[in-house]
Design a protein around this motif. Structure first.
Motif, short mmCIF file in Angstrom:
data_model
loop_
_atom_site.label_atom_id
_atom_site.label_comp_id
_atom_site.label_asym_id
_atom_site.label_seq_id
_atom_site.Cartn_x
_atom_site.Cartn_y
_atom_site.Cartn_z
N ASN A 20 0.82 -1.21 0.00
CA ASN A 20 0.00 0.00 0.00
C ASN A 20 0.86 1.27 0.00
N PRO A 21 1.56 1.53 -1.11
CA PRO A 21 2.32 2.78 -1.19
C PRO A 21 1.37 3.97 -1.09
N TYR A 22 1.76 4.97 -0.33
CA TYR A 22 0.85 6.07 -0.01
C TYR A 22 1.34 7.38 -0.62
N GLY A 23 2.16 8.12 0.09
CA GLY A 23 2.66 9.38 -0.43
C GLY A 23 3.97 9.20 -1.15
N ILE A 25 7.43 11.48 -3.07
CA ILE A 25 8.17 12.71 -3.35
C ILE A 25 9.29 12.34 -4.31
N ILE A 26 9.57 13.24 -5.24
CA ILE A 26 10.73 13.09 -6.12
C ILE A 26 11.64 14.29 -5.86
N ASP A 27 12.92 14.04 -5.60
CA ASP A 27 13.83 15.14 -5.29
C ASP A 27 14.55 15.62 -6.55
N SER A 28 15.44 16.59 -6.39
CA SER A 28 16.13 17.20 -7.53
C SER A 28 17.10 16.25 -8.22
N SER A 29 17.44 15.13 -7.57
CA SER A 29 18.31 14.11 -8.18
C SER A 29 17.51 12.99 -8.81
N ASP A 30 16.19 13.18 -8.90
CA ASP A 30 15.25 12.19 -9.44
C ASP A 30 15.16 10.93 -8.59
N SER A 31 15.52 11.02 -7.31
CA SER A 31 15.27 9.91 -6.39
C SER A 31 13.80 9.95 -6.01
N LEU A 32 13.21 8.79 -5.89
CA LEU A 32 11.80 8.64 -5.53
C LEU A 32 11.71 8.16 -4.09
N TYR A 33 10.89 8.83 -3.30
CA TYR A 33 10.64 8.45 -1.91
C TYR A 33 9.19 8.04 -1.79
N VAL A 34 8.94 6.94 -1.08
CA VAL A 34 7.59 6.39 -0.99
C VAL A 34 7.26 6.05 0.46
N ALA A 35 6.10 6.50 0.92
CA ALA A 35 5.59 6.05 2.22
C ALA A 35 4.95 4.69 1.98
N ASP A 36 5.59 3.65 2.46
CA ASP A 36 5.14 2.27 2.30
C ASP A 36 4.26 1.94 3.52
N TYR A 37 2.98 2.30 3.41
CA TYR A 37 2.05 2.37 4.54
C TYR A 37 1.98 1.12 5.40
N TYR A 38 1.64 -0.03 4.81
CA TYR A 38 1.50 -1.26 5.60
C TYR A 38 2.83 -1.93 5.93
N ASN A 39 3.91 -1.49 5.28
CA ASN A 39 5.24 -1.97 5.64
C ASN A 39 5.92 -1.03 6.63
N ASN A 40 5.22 0.02 7.04
CA ASN A 40 5.65 0.88 8.15
C ASN A 40 7.04 1.47 7.94
N ARG A 41 7.27 1.99 6.74
CA ARG A 41 8.60 2.53 6.43
C ARG A 41 8.52 3.55 5.31
N ILE A 42 9.58 4.33 5.19
CA ILE A 42 9.78 5.24 4.06
C ILE A 42 10.92 4.65 3.25
N PRO A 73 2.97 5.00 8.29
CA PRO A 73 3.33 6.35 7.83
C PRO A 73 2.52 6.71 6.59
N SER A 74 2.03 7.93 6.58
CA SER A 74 1.21 8.35 5.44
C SER A 74 1.92 9.45 4.65
N PHE A 75 1.94 10.63 5.15
CA PHE A 75 2.56 11.75 4.44
C PHE A 75 3.91 12.06 5.06
N PHE A 76 4.78 12.67 4.26
CA PHE A 76 6.11 13.05 4.73
C PHE A 76 6.62 14.19 3.88
N ILE A 77 7.62 14.87 4.40
CA ILE A 77 8.20 16.01 3.70
C ILE A 77 9.65 16.16 4.13
N VAL A 86 7.73 12.89 9.22
CA VAL A 86 6.81 11.83 8.83
C VAL A 86 5.55 11.89 9.68
N ALA A 87 4.39 11.87 9.03
CA ALA A 87 3.12 11.71 9.73
C ALA A 87 3.01 10.22 10.06
N ASP A 88 3.27 9.90 11.31
CA ASP A 88 3.27 8.52 11.81
C ASP A 88 1.85 8.24 12.33
#
Length: 112
Positions: A20-23, A25-42, A73-77, A86-88
């Motif tokens: 269940n990927p949630y939120g 973000i893509i940074d300036s280096s094109d790295s992708l960050y994902v809030a992996d909701y049911y796996n409890n991690r970013i 975790p749902s949203f993060f910045i 992280v919104a835990d």
């Protein structure tokens, strides 16, 4: 037509899967960050890499309430210094992770 940039389409705790990927973000280096909701991690995916790296929470997907854990975790910045907030969700708190640290600090909420 879209292309898959992260995940395999199957659920799991492996570094190339989500539950269940949630939120995102893509940074300036094109790295992708994902809030992996049911796996409890970013997870962080560098450009062109299909295996992610856990930057907050446990790699094995276990939930918890300690300073190194997340629980849904749902949203993060990121701030301008690449510190992570992280919104835990199920721990009822916002966790702050200093850039590069796996140890979080509660900056809002009760944690209960």
């Amino acid at each position: 037509m879209g292309i898959t940039v992260a995940g395999t389409g199957a659920t799991g705790i492996q570094s190339d899967r989500f539950n269940n990927p949630y939120g995102i973000i893509i940074d300036s280096s094109d790295s992708l960050y994902v809030a992996d909701y049911y796996n409890n991690r970013i997870q962080k995916f560098t450009a062109g890499n299909f295996s992610g790296k856990t930057i907050a929470g446990r790699e094995n997907g276990a939930a918890g309430s300690s300073a190194t854990d997340l629980y849904r975790p749902s949203f993060f910045i990121f701030d301008s210094n690449q510190n992570l907030y992280v919104a835990d969700t199920f721990n009822h708190r916002v966790q702050f992770f200093l850039n590069g640290s796996y140890l979080g600090t509660t900056v809002a909420g009760t944690g209960k």
